[in-house]
Structures are given as C-alpha cells and as structure tokens.
Design a protein around this motif. Structure first.
Motif, PDB file in Angstrom:
ATOM      1  N   SER A   6       0.818  -1.214   0.000  1.00 44.33           N
ATOM      2  CA  SER A   6       0.000   0.000   0.000  1.00 44.33           C
ATOM      3  C   SER A   6       0.848   1.259   0.000  1.00 44.33           C
ATOM      4  CB  SER A   6      -0.930   0.007   1.216  1.00 44.33           C
ATOM      5  OG  SER A   6      -0.183   0.103   2.421  1.00 44.33           O
ATOM      6  N   ASN A   7       2.081   1.162   0.440  1.00 40.16           N
ATOM      7  CA  ASN A   7       2.982   2.317   0.474  1.00 40.16           C
ATOM      8  C   ASN A   7       3.944   2.365  -0.707  1.00 40.16           C
ATOM      9  OD1 ASN A   7       1.946   3.235   2.982  1.00 40.16           O
ATOM     10  ND2 ASN A   7       3.206   1.744   4.070  1.00 40.16           N
ATOM     11  N   PHE A   8       3.819   1.413  -1.621  1.00 43.97           N
ATOM     12  CA  PHE A   8       4.756   1.351  -2.739  1.00 43.97           C
ATOM     13  C   PHE A   8       4.288   2.277  -3.866  1.00 43.97           C
ATOM     14  CE2 PHE A   8       7.108  -0.678  -6.240  1.00 43.97           C
ATOM     15  CZ  PHE A   8       8.337  -0.839  -5.625  1.00 43.97           C
ATOM     16  N   PRO A   9       5.216   2.969  -4.536  1.00 41.65           N
ATOM     17  CA  PRO A   9       4.826   3.877  -5.621  1.00 41.65           C
ATOM     18  C   PRO A   9       4.107   3.142  -6.755  1.00 41.65           C
ATOM     19  CG  PRO A   9       7.069   4.311  -4.904  1.00 41.65           C
ATOM     20  CD  PRO A   9       6.650   3.039  -4.237  1.00 41.65           C
ATOM     21  N   LYS A  10       3.184   3.837  -7.376  1.00 42.71           N
ATOM     22  CA  LYS A  10       2.363   3.242  -8.434  1.00 42.71           C
ATOM     23  C   LYS A  10       3.195   2.849  -9.657  1.00 42.71           C
ATOM     24  CE  LYS A  10      -2.109   4.153 -10.694  1.00 42.71           C
ATOM     25  NZ  LYS A  10      -2.935   3.259  -9.834  1.00 42.71           N
ATOM     26  N   VAL A  11       4.181   3.673  -9.997  1.00 42.22           N
ATOM     27  CA  VAL A  11       5.013   3.412 -11.179  1.00 42.22           C
ATOM     28  C   VAL A  11       6.487   3.415 -10.797  1.00 42.22           C
ATOM     29  CG1 VAL A  11       5.703   4.216 -13.468  1.00 42.22           C
ATOM     30  CG2 VAL A  11       3.305   4.415 -12.744  1.00 42.22           C
ATOM     31  N   THR A  12       7.199   2.398 -11.259  1.00 42.04           N
ATOM     32  CA  THR A  12       8.644   2.305 -11.047  1.00 42.04           C
ATOM     33  C   THR A  12       9.353   2.477 -12.385  1.00 42.04           C
ATOM     34  OG1 THR A  12       8.422   0.798  -9.160  1.00 42.04           O
ATOM     35  CG2 THR A  12      10.544   0.805 -10.304  1.00 42.04           C
ATOM     36  N   VAL A  13      10.336   3.353 -12.418  1.00 43.55           N
ATOM     37  CA  VAL A  13      11.138   3.584 -13.625  1.00 43.55           C
ATOM     38  C   VAL A  13      12.253   2.546 -13.671  1.00 43.55           C
ATOM     39  CG1 VAL A  13      12.677   5.185 -14.808  1.00 43.55           C
ATOM     40  CG2 VAL A  13      10.631   6.043 -13.644  1.00 43.55           C
ATOM     41  N   ALA A 125       6.002 -12.859  -0.897  1.00 44.93           N
ATOM     42  CA  ALA A 125       6.144 -11.687  -1.764  1.00 44.93           C
ATOM     43  C   ALA A 125       5.254 -10.552  -1.300  1.00 44.93           C
ATOM     44  CB  ALA A 125       5.806 -12.058  -3.202  1.00 44.93           C
ATOM     45  N   ASP A 126       5.766  -9.336  -1.365  1.00 47.74           N
ATOM     46  CA  ASP A 126       4.961  -8.154  -1.054  1.00 47.74           C
ATOM     47  C   ASP A 126       4.095  -7.761  -2.245  1.00 47.74           C
ATOM     48  OD1 ASP A 126       6.021  -7.542   1.622  1.00 47.74           O
ATOM     49  OD2 ASP A 126       7.899  -7.212   0.547  1.00 47.74           O
ATOM     50  N   ILE A 127       4.681  -7.870  -3.430  1.00 46.51           N
ATOM     51  CA  ILE A 127       4.008  -7.577  -4.701  1.00 46.51           C
ATOM     52  C   ILE A 127       4.465  -8.654  -5.677  1.00 46.51           C
ATOM     53  CG2 ILE A 127       3.816  -5.910  -6.609  1.00 46.51           C
ATOM     54  CD1 ILE A 127       4.649  -3.726  -4.539  1.00 46.51           C
ATOM     55  N   VAL A 128       3.613  -9.058  -6.585  1.00 47.73           N
ATOM     56  CA  VAL A 128       4.052  -9.987  -7.629  1.00 47.73           C
ATOM     57  C   VAL A 128       3.971  -9.272  -8.975  1.00 47.73           C
ATOM     58  CG1 VAL A 128       3.539 -12.101  -8.903  1.00 47.73           C
ATOM     59  CG2 VAL A 128       3.476 -12.109  -6.408  1.00 47.73           C
ATOM     60  N   LYS A 129       5.064  -9.374  -9.696  1.00 46.21           N
ATOM     61  CA  LYS A 129       5.207  -8.742 -11.006  1.00 46.21           C
ATOM     62  C   LYS A 129       4.759  -9.726 -12.085  1.00 46.21           C
ATOM     63  CE  LYS A 129       9.396  -7.814 -13.741  1.00 46.21           C
ATOM     64  NZ  LYS A 129      10.832  -7.474 -13.593  1.00 46.21           N
ATOM     65  N   ILE A 130       3.808  -9.323 -12.920  1.00 46.88           N
ATOM     66  CA  ILE A 130       3.400 -10.150 -14.047  1.00 46.88           C
ATOM     67  C   ILE A 130       4.281  -9.768 -15.223  1.00 46.88           C
ATOM     68  CG2 ILE A 130       1.508 -10.854 -15.549  1.00 46.88           C
ATOM     69  CD1 ILE A 130       1.166 -11.560 -12.550  1.00 46.88           C
ATOM     70  N   PHE A 131       5.077 -10.739 -15.670  1.00 52.66           N
ATOM     71  CA  PHE A 131       6.061 -10.458 -16.727  1.00 52.66           C
ATOM     72  C   PHE A 131       6.139 -11.632 -17.698  1.00 52.66           C
ATOM     73  CE2 PHE A 131      10.356 -10.822 -18.451  1.00 52.66           C
ATOM     74  CZ  PHE A 131      10.522  -9.563 -19.013  1.00 52.66           C
ATOM     75  N   PRO A 132       6.139 -11.342 -19.011  1.00 49.98           N
ATOM     76  CA  PRO A 132       5.922 -10.032 -19.633  1.00 49.98           C
ATOM     77  C   PRO A 132       4.435  -9.703 -19.724  1.00 49.98           C
ATOM     78  CG  PRO A 132       6.477 -11.653 -21.315  1.00 49.98           C
ATOM     79  CD  PRO A 132       6.539 -12.378 -19.995  1.00 49.98           C
ATOM     80  N   ARG A 150      -8.496  -9.752  -4.684  1.00 46.97           N
ATOM     81  CA  ARG A 150      -7.603  -8.633  -4.983  1.00 46.97           C
ATOM     82  C   ARG A 150      -6.186  -8.907  -4.495  1.00 46.97           C
ATOM     83  NH1 ARG A 150      -7.873  -4.201  -8.403  1.00 46.97           N
ATOM     84  NH2 ARG A 150      -6.600  -2.517  -7.615  1.00 46.97           N
ATOM     85  N   MET A 151      -5.233  -8.674  -5.361  1.00 49.21           N
ATOM     86  CA  MET A 151      -3.826  -8.898  -5.022  1.00 49.21           C
ATOM     87  C   MET A 151      -2.994  -7.726  -5.530  1.00 49.21           C
ATOM     88  SD  MET A 151      -3.454 -12.906  -6.158  1.00 49.21           S
ATOM     89  CE  MET A 151      -4.287 -12.616  -7.729  1.00 49.21           C
ATOM     90  N   PRO A 152      -1.898  -7.405  -4.854  1.00 44.94           N
ATOM     91  CA  PRO A 152      -1.008  -6.350  -5.339  1.00 44.94           C
ATOM     92  C   PRO A 152      -0.134  -6.863  -6.488  1.00 44.94           C
ATOM     93  CG  PRO A 152      -0.186  -7.206  -3.257  1.00 44.94           C
ATOM     94  CD  PRO A 152      -1.492  -7.890  -3.510  1.00 44.94           C
ATOM     95  N   LEU A 153      -0.555  -6.580  -7.706  1.00 44.25           N
ATOM     96  CA  LEU A 153       0.143  -7.048  -8.901  1.00 44.25           C
ATOM     97  C   LEU A 153       0.759  -5.881  -9.657  1.00 44.25           C
ATOM     98  CD1 LEU A 153      -2.523  -9.579 -10.272  1.00 44.25           C
ATOM     99  CD2 LEU A 153      -0.526 -10.085  -8.836  1.00 44.25           C
TER     100      LEU A 153
END
Length: 208
Positions: A6-13, A125-132, A150-153
């Motif tokens: 919930s505290n993680f930025p919406k977009v990561t560069v 995992a705190d967040i799971v990245k869907i890749f690609p 709902r999951m933090p993806l």
C-alpha cells in the motif's frame, strides 16, 4: 504483504544499461514528480555502486531499488548497496526472500500463471510482477483476481504511457516501465529538459 504494497509507488522507472551519471540525471528529474521509484537492473555494469550512490544522495526523496535480482548473490549485493526493494523477471527462491527480508527490502518477484502468482505470495512476496505483461494482456489482471481476490500485482514488460492505464483499469496496482517513458538517447545525452518533459507527458496520461 498488503501494508508494504500500500505504500509502494504506483510506477517504477526501470533503468538498465546506463552509467551512474545517466541514472543520476534521470533520478534528479524524478524528484517531486509522481514517478518517485527507480530500479537499477543488476545486470548493468556497476549496478551496485550506482544504487549505493543514488541511495546516499536521493534516498530520502526517491525510492531506489534493484531489478533483475535473479540469484542470491545479486540479492546480497543489492542488500549491501542499500536497495529499498528487489524485483526480478523470474520467481524468487527461499534464499532470495530471506536475504531481502533481512535487509528490510520490499520483494517483487515475477510470475506468469495463477499458480506461480499464488506460490510467490505464499512464500512471502509483497508484490508480484506479471512479466511479460504485454503477453499476458491487461485482461489477465482482472481474470486472475476474479477467483483469487484482490492482489497487489505489477505490470512489467511492454507497458508504456499509451497503454499503462489499461493495465490499471484491469486491476494492476503497479507498473514498471523502462523505454516506455523516456527516449533512450535523451538519457544517454543527459538531456535534463527533455527528460523533464517526458515525465510530465507520462504523468498526464495516468489517472493517479
């Protein structure tokens, strides 16, 4: 999991293959913007030194993390450099999770199937990245969360300013974007004014 997410930025560069000076130029432009997280890919020459320097200079203003953390060795190196979070294009092992936990780093391993997604969350995992993400398509994010809740993806891979809102609308909470924000040549040329304009243009495409 949810508290950290919930505290993680919406977009990561995502910065891969750039020198310290080039990375620093980008981070300088991110200060005060809505794009306040950067990952330096660990397969970039001098990545650990770049992360450490960025954390020291900008850590109070921009979230600095490590990307492409595919091995325990890279995780330990990222930890020593002070990375605030660790991402990967593949699943994390228990050892990588443990190294990240000891460092207090947010964990963002990747997955591509519902089973892999749940496995990563079950392992911590705190967040799971869907890749690609471009191969999964935005619909994947809504389809997977219908039965699993709902999951933090995070959507990464083929995501850019033109399509990122589609992923957010479909249920992705986060996105990681590299060449979809900046012109690579402007980064290489340290063109601060052009980078600042590209940040503003991206911000205007997203409903924050």
């Amino acid at each position: 999991m949810l508290e950290k997410a919930s505290n993680f930025p919406k977009v990561t560069v995502i910065l891969r293959g750039y020198t310290y000076d080039q990375c620093r130029c980008v981070v300088r432009q991110l200060i005060g913007s809505k794009l306040n997280a950067v990952e330096v890919a660990m397969n970039t020459p001098g990545a650990a030194e770049t992360i450490a320097k960025l954390v020291q200079e900008f850590g109070s203003e921009v979230h600095i993390g490590a990307g492409t953390v595919t091995t325990a060795e890279r995780a330990r190196t990222a930890s020593a450099a002070g990375a605030e979070f660790m991402l990967s294009p593949i699943n994390f092992t228990e050892e990588i999770f443990e190294i990240a936990r000891e460092a207090g780093a947010i964990t963002v391993p990747a997955a591509f199937t519902p089973t892999e997604v749940m496995k990563m969350f079950d392992m911590g995992a705190d967040i799971v990245k869907i890749f690609p993400a471009a191969c999964a398509t935005p619909r994947f994010f809504s389809d997977i969360q219908a039965p699993l809740d709902r999951m933090p993806l995070m959507a990464v891979g083929g995501v850019n300013g033109n399509n990122v809102q589609e992923y957010f609308d479909a249920g992705a909470e986060f996105a990681g974007i590299g060449s979809g924000i900046f012109d690579k040549e402007d980064i290489r040329a340290l063109n601060e004014s052009a980078l600042a304009e590209q940040i503003k243009a991206f911000e205007n495409r997203v409903r924050w």
